[in-house]
Design a protein around this motif. Structure first.
Motif, PDB file in Angstrom:
ATOM      1  N   LYS A  34      43.339  42.434  39.836  1.00  0.00           N
ATOM      2  CA  LYS A  34      43.599  43.850  40.040  1.00  0.00           C
ATOM      3  C   LYS A  34      42.665  44.670  39.173  1.00  0.00           C
ATOM      4  N   TYR A  35      42.708  44.429  37.874  1.00  0.00           N
ATOM      5  CA  TYR A  35      41.795  45.129  36.984  1.00  0.00           C
ATOM      6  C   TYR A  35      41.497  44.246  35.769  1.00  0.00           C
ATOM      7  N   SER A  89      39.171  40.354  44.497  1.00  0.00           N
ATOM      8  CA  SER A  89      39.289  41.573  43.700  1.00  0.00           C
ATOM      9  C   SER A  89      39.788  42.709  44.595  1.00  0.00           C
ATOM     10  N   PRO A  90      40.286  43.792  44.000  1.00  0.00           N
ATOM     11  CA  PRO A  90      40.827  44.889  44.810  1.00  0.00           C
ATOM     12  C   PRO A  90      39.757  45.433  45.744  1.00  0.00           C
ATOM     13  N   GLU A 138      39.467  48.650  47.974  1.00  0.00           N
ATOM     14  CA  GLU A 138      40.179  49.874  48.345  1.00  0.00           C
ATOM     15  C   GLU A 138      39.590  50.476  49.610  1.00  0.00           C
ATOM     16  N   ASN A 169      44.543  50.531  52.360  1.00  0.00           N
ATOM     17  CA  ASN A 169      44.600  49.410  51.440  1.00  0.00           C
ATOM     18  C   ASN A 169      44.452  49.907  50.000  1.00  0.00           C
ATOM     19  N   LYS A 170      45.531  50.425  49.444  1.00  0.00           N
ATOM     20  CA  LYS A 170      45.479  50.994  48.098  1.00  0.00           C
ATOM     21  C   LYS A 170      45.527  49.873  47.058  1.00  0.00           C
ATOM     22  N   ILE A 171      45.139  50.203  45.819  1.00  0.00           N
ATOM     23  CA  ILE A 171      45.311  49.235  44.728  1.00  0.00           C
ATOM     24  C   ILE A 171      46.793  48.864  44.698  1.00  0.00           C
ATOM     25  N   TYR A 172      47.057  47.593  44.708  1.00  0.00           N
ATOM     26  CA  TYR A 172      48.437  47.162  44.915  1.00  0.00           C
ATOM     27  C   TYR A 172      49.318  47.353  43.687  1.00  0.00           C
ATOM     28  N   GLU A 186      52.090  43.798  48.290  1.00  0.00           N
ATOM     29  CA  GLU A 186      50.841  44.540  48.504  1.00  0.00           C
ATOM     30  C   GLU A 186      49.628  43.719  48.071  1.00  0.00           C
ATOM     31  N   ALA A 187      49.835  42.956  47.001  1.00  0.00           N
ATOM     32  CA  ALA A 187      48.747  42.089  46.539  1.00  0.00           C
ATOM     33  C   ALA A 187      48.386  41.073  47.615  1.00  0.00           C
ATOM     34  N   ASN A 247      46.298  42.434  50.331  1.00  0.00           N
ATOM     35  CA  ASN A 247      44.899  42.459  49.915  1.00  0.00           C
ATOM     36  C   ASN A 247      44.189  41.132  50.198  1.00  0.00           C
TER      37      ASN A 247
END
Lengths: 351, 391
Positions: free
Chosen positions: A59-60, A88-89, A91, A95-98, A103-104, A107
């Motif tokens: 994610k980060y 990796s995310p 966007e 498809n927003k940052i989960y 949501e992950a 992705n």
């Protein structure tokens, strides 16, 4: 012939539980026991399954994780087709940052959809145990289960626990089998779940999917016999480290990590050591007792390190004394006397 | 792009004088300095000098060496163009032979060199411990427009008999070269590191191959021949650390140097074999020692090196010694001035002691059943007999 399997590793899910130490790294990249990072457990457990591919969902703050996993060759996950992939995310409009596990997974939907494996195994990085996943995988196939949850009879902090029939099928969500955040699932089913949960804006895999669908799906629990350690807080991180130091060094036998080209550790004239785990490239001339010393640490003559975890490249100089301390990377202790206590070790990431 | 320089590593030697340590592998694959192998030093020098086309000539007991080299990944030599090539002896239509000398080994691999058409060929031994930037050597070679440049170092005049000894003029041009002379004329010795102009190398190897009386050796035949024919042969003076690890005493000493001096801030690349951190248990006492990954120490270790995955059990006492990979020293055993080779085991309460400046050696995979010391007739440790046999 063995069925094909796909692995998914969630690297960020538990970041909050080590929030102080995960400012600049993912939970999965948390350094552990001198030479390792927590993700080594997931990858070392997945490796014997010979997975077709392993997706590591990030994610980060994943720089250190990506450089640690590299091409996955250490875990035999460098393959011509498949192998390890950092997800990796990505966007875009829909498809927003989960924010949660479902949501992950969304992705990672393409990664799962493209695979030809029949089964997917998903795991977090909070387990500090070497588990024979082949047994669990065989169990999953044998029962033709839709979902097989890995559980343990040891009392551990868990999201939920389950009660099972004798054959392992789950009949309710309370009992003495504690869920380990690892499960096997049919690939077609996981795709359905992803689509369904995004459409209906569902938040929680365990609450909204598992518990609600229990009567429609064949959900089994596989009881893991291996000793389980779980990390849910910085205090856990500390106590698990020392539990392994004390009595479970065989955990290292099947644990694989990234190799380095560091020189072996050198002990000087005045070094005095008791019961410690030491990484490579350290220069030790002081007193070290009951501690975990990562690679590249220098401990000078006159300094004392007791009951502490000292991460990579720290320098301890000028009669510094540390006890019950977790010192993050690259710190310099100059004339410092610092003390935490056993139930609440002092975590430092800057001085 | 063609490489300007191709390196050849001579890694096929048997290392007779190091016998107990090389029982199951060739000398370059013997472990060294805790976690390294002897060949790591030369391969790392090459990497640190940006030379990325390397042929390794193997012959004696190559299995372990081949396994260790693998694709060359550990030294970044797993390249699509260039990289690491293992060059064993081979047969052709009309038969074939093992390599009969260093020059013969290179001659038989001229095809390999022809493929790259390098300007110069760097010839190295894979069994020395030193840190060197070969690019400086090659620059020197080019600036002198030399046909051959020999790396030389100063040795103790007493040891000069064991080396190839040179005489040079003030421009570093070599006037004479004698391989293992009875009466050495100087203390300037060849390190077995050569840079040849490729064209000249081919010419002289072919000439040497025709000569049936030749030993097909660089030191004994090729270099004297080139000097005789007035080729431009220069000496490149190397003043850094250089050790030949041909005997168990020199092997022991070179290991102790790693402990004392470290690796001189040079990066040595290796194929690490253990992931585990090492463990120091209660009752352990360690001072002035080096301990590698995977080792377990419960006893006393002083002025010693403990290699990967070695185990020192409680009450054991290790002084001035080298405990090599996977070796075990059991409870209350004593090891003084000794080398315990890979996978060997020193049994409970026995002792292995080197006396009078000699080093006791327990060979690979051997278990000591009783105490031994140097000077004893040691069936476990045939090193003394080996040296005598060699004369």
């Amino acid at each position: 012939m063995k069925d094909k399997i796909l692995g998914i590793v969630f690297s960020n899910i538990h970041d909050q539980s080590l929030s102080k130490a995960t400012q600049n790294r993912t939970f999965a990249a948390m350094p552990f026991m001198a030479n390792y990072r927590l993700v080594d457990f997931s990858l070392s457990n997945l490796s014997p399954l010979r997975p077709e591919a392993v997706g590591v969902i990030t994610k980060y703050n994943y720089r250190s994780l990506v450089s640690h996993i590299s091409d996955g060759a250490e875990w035999d996950l460098k393959r011509k087709n498949g192998g390890v992939l950092i997800i990796s995310p990505f966007e875009k409009e829909k498809n927003k940052i989960y924010k949660n596990r479902l949501e992950a997974l969304f992705n990672a939907r393409e990664f799962i959809a493209e695979s030809s494996a029949q089964t997917v195994v998903l795991c977090d990085c909070n387990l500090v145990s070497i588990i024979d996943l082949n047994k669990a995988f065989c169990f999953h196939l044998e029962k033709d289960a839709d979902i097989t949850l890995l559980t343990s009879k040891q009392t551990i902090k868990a999201d939920f626990s389950v009660g099972t029939y004798e054959n392992g099928e789950i009949y309710n969500f309370s009992g003495d089998n504690f869920y380990l955040d690892v499960f096997f699932i049919k690939r077609e089913l996981v795709l359905k779940i992803i689509d369904y949960s995004i459409k209906n804006n569902l938040k929680s895999f365990s609450e909204d999917i598992l518990k609600k669908a229990a009567n429609k799906l064949k959900i089994f629990a596989f009881d893991v016999k291996e000793k389980i350690y779980k990390i849910a807080s910085l205090n856990d991180y500390y106590s698990v480290s020392f539990a392994i130091l004390k009595s479970d060094e065989q955990i290292f036998n099947n644990l694989i990590t990234r190799k380095t080209d560091l020189m072996p550790t050198v002990y000087k004239q005045n070094s005095k050591l008791k019961n410690s785990v030491i990484g490579e490239n350290c220069i030790i001339d002081g007193y070290v007792e009951n501690s975990i010393i990562f690679s590249g640490v220098k401990i000078e003559c006159g300094c004392k390190v007791v009951n502490s975890i000292i991460m990579n490249n720290c320098i301890i100089t000028n009669d510094s004394e540390l006890s019950f301390v977790i010192a993050d990377k690259n710190l310099r202790f100059d004339r410092k006397k610092l003390k935490g206590n056993i139930n609440n070790p002092l975590y430092l990431n800057s001085i | 792009m063609k490489p300007k320089c191709v390196a050849l590593l001579l890694a096929g030697g048997q290392g007779k004088r190091l016998f107990p340590l090389v029982k199951n592998s060739s000398k370059p694959a013997v472990s060294f300095g805790g976690k390294y192998r002897i060949i790591d030093f030369t391969l790392s020098n090459l990497k640190n000098s940006d030379i990325d086309t390397v042929g390794v000539l193997t012959q004696y007991q190559p299995f372990e060496l081949n396994e260790y080299l693998g694709s060359g990944e550990a030294w970044d030599l797993n390249l699509k163009n260039g990289g690491l090539y293992v060059l064993p002896p081979y047969t052709e239509l009309c038969g074939g032979n093992f390599y009969s000398g260093t020059a013969d080994a290179v001659y038989k691999n001229l095809n390999f060199l022809n493929r790259f058409e390098p300007e110069c060929v760097l010839i190295l031994s894979a069994d020395h411990i030193y840190f060197m930037d070969y690019s400086k050597l090659i620059d020197f070679h080019n600036s002198k427009k030399a046909d051959l440049t020999i790396c030389t170092t100063q040795v103790d005049i007493k040891d000069a008999k064991r080396f190839g000894i040179i005489l040079k003029d003030q421009n570093n041009k070599i006037i004479s070269f004698e391989e293992k002379p009875k009466k050495p004329k100087s203390d300037r010795a060849s390190m077995g590191v050569y840079v040849f102009n490729f064209r000249k190398l081919k010419k002289y190897l072919k000439q040497d191959f025709q000569n049936e009386k030749s030993n097909h050796d660089f030191g004994k035949d090729i270099i004297p021949l080139m000097l005789k024919q007035n080729e431009k042969v220069f000496s490149f003076d190397f003043n850094g650390y250089f050790r030949d690890v041909g005997t168990s005493e020199s092997f022991w000493k070179a290991n102790m140097d790693v402990l004392e001096r470290g690796l001189q801030n040079k990066k040595i690349y290796t194929k690490n074999s253990s992931y585990k951190p090492h463990l120091i248990k209660d009752g352990a006492e360690i001072s002035n020692s080096l301990v590698s990954n995977g080792a377990r120490v419960l006893g006393t270790v002083k002025n010693s090196l403990v290699f990967e995955n070695a185990e020192i059990k409680s009450g054991a006492e290790i002084i001035n010694s080298i405990i090599m990979s996977n070796a075990v020293v059991e409870e209350n055993a004593r090891v003084h001035n000794a080398i315990i080779a890979n996978d060997a085991r020193v049994k409970k309460s026995t002792s292995v002691v080197g006396k009078n400046g000699e080093i006791a050696v327990i060979a690979a995979n051997i278990k000591t059943r009783c105490s031994v010391q140097t000077g004893d007739k040691m069936p476990l440790c045939p090193i003394k007999e080996e040296i005598k046999n060699e004369g």
